[in-house]
Design a protein around this motif. Structure first.
Motif, PDB file in Angstrom:
ATOM      1  N   PRO A   1      -8.512   0.335   3.105  1.00 41.29           N
ATOM      2  CA  PRO A   1      -8.096   1.189   1.990  1.00 41.29           C
ATOM      3  C   PRO A   1      -8.402   2.671   2.213  1.00 41.29           C
ATOM      4  O   PRO A   1      -9.405   3.013   2.814  1.00 41.29           O
ATOM      5  CB  PRO A   1      -8.934   0.657   0.827  1.00 41.29           C
ATOM      6  CG  PRO A   1     -10.149   0.077   1.466  1.00 41.29           C
ATOM      7  CD  PRO A   1      -9.690  -0.488   2.779  1.00 41.29           C
ATOM      8  N   CYS A   2      -7.541   3.529   1.698  1.00 43.09           N
ATOM      9  CA  CYS A   2      -7.811   4.964   1.678  1.00 43.09           C
ATOM     10  C   CYS A   2      -8.941   5.207   0.683  1.00 43.09           C
ATOM     11  O   CYS A   2      -9.420   4.282   0.027  1.00 43.09           O
ATOM     12  CB  CYS A   2      -6.558   5.753   1.285  1.00 43.09           C
ATOM     13  SG  CYS A   2      -6.117   5.677  -0.460  1.00 43.09           S
TER      14      CYS A   2
ATOM     15  N   CYS B   1      -4.513  -2.028  -5.820  1.00 42.17           N
ATOM     16  CA  CYS B   1      -4.663  -1.538  -4.450  1.00 42.17           C
ATOM     17  C   CYS B   1      -4.644  -2.784  -3.584  1.00 42.17           C
ATOM     18  O   CYS B   1      -5.521  -3.638  -3.688  1.00 42.17           O
ATOM     19  CB  CYS B   1      -5.979  -0.784  -4.269  1.00 42.17           C
ATOM     20  SG  CYS B   1      -6.409  -0.560  -2.529  1.00 42.17           S
ATOM     21  N   VAL B   2      -3.623  -2.910  -2.755  1.00 40.79           N
ATOM     22  CA  VAL B   2      -3.481  -4.158  -1.998  1.00 40.79           C
ATOM     23  C   VAL B   2      -4.640  -4.339  -1.026  1.00 40.79           C
ATOM     24  O   VAL B   2      -5.051  -5.456  -0.728  1.00 40.79           O
ATOM     25  CB  VAL B   2      -2.116  -4.233  -1.285  1.00 40.79           C
ATOM     26  CG1 VAL B   2      -2.076  -3.319  -0.072  1.00 40.79           C
ATOM     27  CG2 VAL B   2      -1.816  -5.664  -0.876  1.00 40.79           C
ATOM     28  N   TRP B   3      -5.221  -3.233  -0.571  1.00 42.40           N
ATOM     29  CA  TRP B   3      -6.360  -3.364   0.337  1.00 42.40           C
ATOM     30  C   TRP B   3      -7.597  -3.883  -0.389  1.00 42.40           C
ATOM     31  O   TRP B   3      -8.432  -4.562   0.198  1.00 42.40           O
ATOM     32  CB  TRP B   3      -6.640  -2.038   1.057  1.00 42.40           C
ATOM     33  CG  TRP B   3      -5.853  -1.989   2.331  1.00 42.40           C
ATOM     34  CD1 TRP B   3      -4.744  -1.231   2.593  1.00 42.40           C
ATOM     35  CD2 TRP B   3      -6.088  -2.782   3.507  1.00 42.40           C
ATOM     36  NE1 TRP B   3      -4.279  -1.502   3.859  1.00 42.40           N
ATOM     37  CE2 TRP B   3      -5.089  -2.442   4.438  1.00 42.40           C
ATOM     38  CE3 TRP B   3      -7.036  -3.742   3.852  1.00 42.40           C
ATOM     39  CZ2 TRP B   3      -5.013  -3.028   5.703  1.00 42.40           C
ATOM     40  CZ3 TRP B   3      -6.970  -4.334   5.110  1.00 42.40           C
ATOM     41  CH2 TRP B   3      -5.971  -3.969   6.015  1.00 42.40           C
TER      42      TRP B   3
ATOM     43  N   GLY C   1      -8.742   6.284  -2.086  1.00 40.65           N
ATOM     44  CA  GLY C   1      -8.184   6.432  -3.430  1.00 40.65           C
ATOM     45  C   GLY C   1      -8.227   5.219  -4.326  1.00 40.65           C
ATOM     46  O   GLY C   1      -7.733   5.264  -5.454  1.00 40.65           O
ATOM     47  N   THR C   2      -8.838   4.145  -3.861  1.00 39.23           N
ATOM     48  CA  THR C   2      -8.899   2.951  -4.707  1.00 39.23           C
ATOM     49  C   THR C   2      -9.679   3.276  -5.988  1.00 39.23           C
ATOM     50  O   THR C   2     -10.770   3.824  -5.930  1.00 39.23           O
ATOM     51  CB  THR C   2      -9.623   1.802  -3.970  1.00 39.23           C
ATOM     52  OG1 THR C   2      -9.185   1.784  -2.620  1.00 39.23           O
ATOM     53  CG2 THR C   2      -9.361   0.475  -4.639  1.00 39.23           C
TER      54      THR C   2
ATOM     55  N   CYS D   1      -4.445   1.122  -7.444  1.00 35.67           N
ATOM     56  CA  CYS D   1      -4.073   2.127  -6.440  1.00 35.67           C
ATOM     57  C   CYS D   1      -4.082   3.523  -7.058  1.00 35.67           C
ATOM     58  O   CYS D   1      -3.712   3.691  -8.217  1.00 35.67           O
ATOM     59  CB  CYS D   1      -2.678   1.803  -5.921  1.00 35.67           C
ATOM     60  SG  CYS D   1      -1.942   3.096  -4.907  1.00 35.67           S
ATOM     61  N   GLU D   2      -4.484   4.506  -6.268  1.00 30.90           N
ATOM     62  CA  GLU D   2      -4.527   5.877  -6.784  1.00 30.90           C
ATOM     63  C   GLU D   2      -3.147   6.371  -7.210  1.00 30.90           C
ATOM     64  O   GLU D   2      -3.026   7.262  -8.038  1.00 30.90           O
ATOM     65  CB  GLU D   2      -5.102   6.834  -5.733  1.00 30.90           C
ATOM     66  CG  GLU D   2      -4.218   7.033  -4.509  1.00 30.90           C
ATOM     67  CD  GLU D   2      -4.664   8.200  -3.615  1.00 30.90           C
ATOM     68  OE1 GLU D   2      -5.653   8.850  -3.924  1.00 30.90           O
ATOM     69  OE2 GLU D   2      -3.991   8.438  -2.612  1.00 30.90           O
TER      70      GLU D   2
ATOM     71  N   LEU E   1      -1.125   1.674   4.935  1.00 34.52           N
ATOM     72  CA  LEU E   1      -2.280   1.738   5.819  1.00 34.52           C
ATOM     73  C   LEU E   1      -2.546   0.368   6.444  1.00 34.52           C
ATOM     74  O   LEU E   1      -2.357  -0.658   5.806  1.00 34.52           O
ATOM     75  CB  LEU E   1      -3.518   2.201   5.040  1.00 34.52           C
ATOM     76  CG  LEU E   1      -3.375   3.539   4.313  1.00 34.52           C
ATOM     77  CD1 LEU E   1      -4.665   3.878   3.567  1.00 34.52           C
ATOM     78  CD2 LEU E   1      -3.028   4.655   5.293  1.00 34.52           C
TER      79      LEU E   1
ATOM     80  N   CYS F   1       0.889  -1.171   0.000  1.00 33.36           N
ATOM     81  CA  CYS F   1       0.000   0.000   0.000  1.00 33.36           C
ATOM     82  C   CYS F   1       0.922   1.215   0.000  1.00 33.36           C
ATOM     83  O   CYS F   1       1.851   1.288   0.798  1.00 33.36           O
ATOM     84  CB  CYS F   1      -0.881  -0.001   1.247  1.00 33.36           C
ATOM     85  SG  CYS F   1      -1.664   1.601   1.566  1.00 33.36           S
ATOM     86  N   ALA F   2       0.655   2.154  -0.894  1.00 33.27           N
ATOM     87  CA  ALA F   2       1.530   3.328  -1.035  1.00 33.27           C
ATOM     88  C   ALA F   2       1.582   4.146   0.254  1.00 33.27           C
ATOM     89  O   ALA F   2       2.481   4.954   0.438  1.00 33.27           O
ATOM     90  CB  ALA F   2       1.052   4.192  -2.194  1.00 33.27           C
ATOM     91  N   LYS F   3       0.595   3.932   1.135  1.00 36.40           N
ATOM     92  CA  LYS F   3       0.560   4.692   2.388  1.00 36.40           C
ATOM     93  C   LYS F   3       0.721   3.784   3.601  1.00 36.40           C
ATOM     94  O   LYS F   3       0.515   4.220   4.737  1.00 36.40           O
ATOM     95  CB  LYS F   3      -0.764   5.472   2.480  1.00 36.40           C
ATOM     96  CG  LYS F   3      -0.981   6.403   1.282  1.00 36.40           C
ATOM     97  CD  LYS F   3      -2.349   7.044   1.272  1.00 36.40           C
ATOM     98  CE  LYS F   3      -2.554   7.811  -0.037  1.00 36.40           C
ATOM     99  NZ  LYS F   3      -3.932   8.318  -0.170  1.00 36.40           N
TER     100      LYS F   3
HETATM  101  S1  SF4 Z   1      -5.346   3.035  -3.176  1.00 39.22           S
HETATM  102 FE1  SF4 Z   1      -5.046   1.213  -1.912  1.00 39.22          FE
HETATM  103  S2  SF4 Z   1      -2.873   0.681  -2.107  1.00 39.22           S
HETATM  104 FE2  SF4 Z   1      -3.124   2.752  -2.893  1.00 39.22          FE
HETATM  105  S3  SF4 Z   1      -2.662   4.065  -1.149  1.00 39.22           S
HETATM  106 FE3  SF4 Z   1      -4.880   3.751  -1.110  1.00 39.22          FE
HETATM  107  S4  SF4 Z   1      -5.215   1.949   0.169  1.00 39.22           S
HETATM  108 FE4  SF4 Z   1      -3.043   2.008  -0.323  1.00 39.22          FE
END
Ligand code: SF4
Ligand code: SF4
Lengths: 223, 314
Positions: A160-161, A178-180, A163-164, A170-171, A156, A152-154
């Motif tokens: 998920p943020c 997006c791994v979440w 931004g999926t 992933c955003e 978390l 996850c880029a953040k």
């Molecule tokens: S879109 Fe998914 S992988 Fe990307 S930053 Fe958000 S939660 Fe993490």
């Protein structure tokens, strides 16, 4: 595996041009797996360097070697004779290999020929992707086998943020899942979505690089 | 609901009035006049004003400083905090400082990744190292700790406690949709008192999501304020629909904007309809309005929606 890739040729030439004779050393382990620093890459890079140096009117001799493991002292030792002939080393192993040579062959200068950047798996031919960030407190058992710290880029830990993307990417990178989204899908497939509703408290990062340089003593191995 | 800090926003919600929040983005430079100008335009039209924290990872005046300027101008801030740039030490330190300066509402967010700042015309700082020591839900629990436990995340006590009215974001229509209500529940369980949502255009799908939250009892435990971004053109709606995660714009609305003689007026019309629609949804306690780089539109919109003057807060 530890992932690395070649530095730009210009950067390498810039370092090497002041030398007389250089030893280019590869490693047959991780960096061979990721096609950056194995024997094949050593024997590809050496002529490229020779050619580029010659083009700039530098007459520098380059000799080559590839160790089975550049991060183990017994293999590093095998270079002693060749190192005696040169005034610089360029290693295309990971940063660990580079430092092993720098320590063993001090004061000979050792340059890194690659950038080491991640712990990856080869997903398919020519495609590597991060899997682990050596966080020191593995939670894969709670995230259905997908690592949110590295993937996850953040980083978390509670889902998920916002931004999926619509297609589950992933955003930050439209090519990367997006791994979440993956975690939630797998949890759902296993009928265990509820397990993700549990609050994960702030992580203790102290067993990773954030706790200062790692140093481990195993008394059972020290007799 | 128990009263935590007695901010305008909290008292407005406690009174059961329909709340209005708006957004004030701090400037890219250091001039307080830029914040004061927006404050002048928006004074009195909302109950509280969100001050963004380096949104889209573009460096701007800090949310704490801009929030303080709003306070001086007589506007109540909702100070946004993202997890991208500060670790738990810096965030807690800033929270204590914010409290000392009179800031009482905070909104806890993960924050846009630093790579987002390099889009469009700006260079941003895509080479920056990010932090993400804690995530937005952990941040909520940290703020709750300072408030309800008078304790820092690490366990050390503080005196007195630092009571904040705690906000969080919700992207109900973002994938994986089946998890979004669970995530909302996690935020509320961690301590969120109010929720501002990603911009809503598809009322039908939004209403379904709110219904799911209501079924879980969440709408009684936190005040949900749907986000509404004033549409300015068909292109903008199309762009958001395609590129902004969690924003769903019905095809018909894009067409309507495209055919409009005056897209600006049509956008205001749509905004008013959206406000009206969410007002009539059960479980909705207010709206969060944004007119990106067009704050001057908001007073008239809020007036036309019948939400001005703001009722007195007791
Ligand atoms: S879109 Fe998914 S992988 Fe990307 S930053 Fe958000 S939660 Fe993490
Ligand atoms: S949780 Fe930590 S140790 Fe486990 S895979 Fe992820 S980064 Fe590696």
């Amino acid at each position: 595996m530890i992932f690395a890739e070649w530095k730009p040729l210009d950067e390498l030439i810039d370092k090497l041009k002041i030398h007389r004779k250089v030893l280019l050393v590869g490693c047959a382990t991780c960096v061979a797996e990721c096609a950056a620093g194995g024997e094949k890459e050593v024997e590809t890079l050496a002529p490229l360097l020779r050619m580029a140096l010659k083009k700039q009117d530098h007459s520098i001799e380059i000799i080559t070697a590839t160790l089975e493991k550049q991060c183990e002292w017994e293999f590093v030792e095998q270079l002693a004779q060749q190192v005696a002939e040169v005034d610089a080393i360029m290693s295309i192993a990971c940063g660990i290999g580079v430092q092993a040579l720098a320590e063993r062959f001090d004061p000979v200068v050792v340059y890194p020929g690659v950038n080491t950047s991640a712990l990856t798996i080869r997903e398919e031919a020519g495609l590597w992707a991060a899997r682990c960030a050596a966080c020191g407190d593995c939670i894969l058992g709670e995230t259905f086998g997908y690592c949110p710290v590295a993937r996850c880029a953040k980083s978390l830990l509670n889902g998920p943020c916002g931004g999926t993307r619509k297609d589950g990417k992933c955003e930050v990178n439209e090519e990367v899942d997006c791994v979440w989204n993956l975690i939630v899908e797998r949890a759902d497939e296993r009928g265990r979505l509820e397990s993700l509703s549990k609050f994960k408290k702030a992580k203790d990062w102290s067993n990773s690089s954030h706790g200062g340089p790692k140093r481990v003593i195993r008394e059972d191995l020290r007799q | 609901m128990r009263m935590f800090v007695g901010s305008n926003l909290e008292r407005r919600l406690a009174a059961g009035d329909f709340a209005v929040t708006a957004e004030v983005g701090p400037p890219r430079g250091p001039d307080p006049a830029d914040v004061k100008k927006k404050a002048g335009i928006l004074r009195g039209v909302a109950d509280a004003y969100n001050v963004t924290d380096n949104q889209t990872a573009v460096v701007r005046m800090s949310s704490i400083a801009a929030s303080k300027i709003l306070l001086q101008e007589g506007l109540e801030p909702v100070m946004q905090i993202v997890c991208r740039d500060r670790n738990r030490i810096a965030i807690q330190s800033d929270l204590l400082g914010a409290w000392a300066l009179g800031i009482r509402n905070v909104l806890c967010l993960s924050g846009d990744h630093q790579s987002a700042g390099a889009g469009g015309k700006l260079k941003g700082h895509p080479g920056a190292k990010n932090v993400y020591d804690i995530d937005s839900i952990q941040l909520i629990s940290v703020v709750k700790g300072l408030r309800d436990g008078a304790v820092q995340e690490g366990g050390d006590s503080i005196s007195p406690a630092a009571p904040f009215f705690i906000g969080a974001a919700w992207t109900p229509l973002g994938p994986p949709e089946k998890f979004r209500t669970i995530r909302l529940a996690k935020k509320i369980n961690a301590g969120a008192n109010f929720i501002q949502t990603q911009a809503v255009y598809d009322i039908k799908r939004f209403a379904e999501a709110v219904r799911r939250a209501e079924d879980m009892g969440l709408t009684d435990r936190a005040a949900i304020l749907p986000g509404i971004i004033v549409p300015r053109s068909a292109g903008m709606l199309k762009y958001m629909n395609a590129n902004v995660p969690g924003i769903e714009v019905p095809e018909e609305m894009i067409r309507r904007m495209k055919n409009a003689a005056d897209p600006k007026i049509e956008g205001i019309e749509i905004t008013l309809e959206l406000i009206d629609a969410v007002k009539n949804l059960s479980g909705i306690k207010g709206v969060h309005l944004q007119a990106i780089e067009a704050e001057e539109l908001l007073p008239d919109i809020i007036r036309s929606a019948g939400l001005l003057p703001r009722p007195r807060i007791y």
